[in-house]
Write an enzyme that holds these catalytic residues in place. Structure first.
Site: not given
Ligand code: T3D
Length: 255
Positions: A137, A82
């Site tokens: 959010d 925020h």
């Molecule tokens: O209390 C609170 O915190 C409330 C607040 C909430 C706010 C929010 O933002 S909630 C939403 C959080 N975000 C997500 O759910 C998105 C999660 N990520 C994904 O779905 C995918 O990573 C993407 C679609 C964004 C991208 O996919 P892709 O295939 O291009 O990349 P990847 O292989 O998934 O990710 C690359 C790396 O980044 C990977 O790490 P590694 O395995 O190489 O070590 C992945 O784990 C990391 N990573 C991606 N998103 C996140 C993350 N690590 C931590 N948090 C993430 N959000």
């Protein structure tokens, strides 16, 4: 390594989210450093701000490995997201989200809090929240409703559909899509263009659009009249009119 990097080129301040291995997912440190960077951007010498991401991500939203650590999710949102979303809205200068790559969850909300979005053709947009059972959010419901209209915003936010940069352009979510190789140059050009503008009039326009979202026509007409009276007293207005008369481009100082 800092989780946010700040650089300045002329009157443009660039803020780079810098956790490339994690697609610039938000941590407490990143929030705090982003806040400091936004405070620095208040300097009147800065006349346009760019927020972008290092590596292939803009931001993947909240770092899910550190989600809800304190157990107080609402308190964490208030103290971090925020504060920075409101800091962007209150900056009296244009803020560009330079969406270089994947933009998801609260990263998407942050991009939407900016005044305009320019995307690389390598970028894509993912709601994220619904994928893990959360609501959009950090201003997600506020900004996306205004940018896309309720039906489209609702459908997208409840589908977790991956949107390409050209689709985002077609929807009006981004104002421009640029080939990845040309992205830094085009971005620098657009930011410099904004930084050379009549900054106080641009800031007033930003404020008026924010206020207009909830105002009556009468209230907004009155605000416009007051803001225009202030604008008409600026050096930039005098310069704009003089430049018009002399058939030359204006040289705005921002004051
Ligand atoms: O209390 C609170 O915190 C409330 C607040 C909430 C706010 C929010 O933002 S909630 C939403 C959080 N975000 C997500 O759910 C998105 C999660 N990520 C994904 O779905 C995918 O990573 C993407 C679609 C964004 C991208 O996919 P892709 O295939 O291009 O990349 P990847 O292989 O998934 O990710 C690359 C790396 O980044 C990977 O790490 P590694 O395995 O190489 O070590 C992945 O784990 C990391 N990573 C991606 N998103 C996140 C993350 N690590 C931590 N948090 C993430 N959000």
């Amino acid at each position: 390594m800092p989780e946010v990097e700040v650089s300045r080129e002329g009157a443009v301040q660039t803020i780079t989210l810098n956790r490339p291995d994690k697609l610039n997912a938000f941590t407490q440190t990143l929030h705090a450093e982003l806040h400091t960077a936004l405070e620095q951007a208040r300097d009147p010498a800065v006349r346009a701000v760019v927020i972008t991401g290092a590596g292939r991500g803009f931001s993947a939203g909240q770092d899910l490995t550190a989600f809800g650590e304190s157990g107080d999710v609402a308190g964490m949102l208030r103290a971090t997201y925020h504060v920075n979303v409101l800091a962007i809205r209150s900056l009296e200068k244009p803020v560009i989200a330079a969406v270089n790559g994947v933009c998801a969850g609260a990263g998407l909300s942050l991009a939407c809090a900016c005044d305009l979005r320019i995307a690389s053709d390598a970028a894509f947009f993912v709601p994220g929240f619904v994928g893990i059972g959360l609501i959009p959010d950090s201003g997600g419901t506020f900004f996306l409703q205004r940018l896309l209209g309720t039906p489209r915003a609702f459908e997208w936010m409840t589908s977790n559909r991956r949107l390409t940069a050209p689709e985002a352009h077609e929807w009006g979510l981004v104002s421009e899509v640029v080939e990845a190789d040309a992205f830094p140059v085009r971005l620098a050009e657009r930011a410099a263009e904004l930084a050379l503008g009549p900054t106080s009039a641009i800031a007033a326009t930003k404020r008026l659009f924010d206020q207009g979202a909830t105002a009556t026509l009468e209230e907004q007409l009155e605000r416009e009249a007051e803001a225009q009276a202030r604008a008409a007293r600026t050096a930039d207005f005098r310069e704009g009119v003089a430049a018009f008369g002399e058939k030359r481009p204006p040289s705005f100082s921002g004051s």
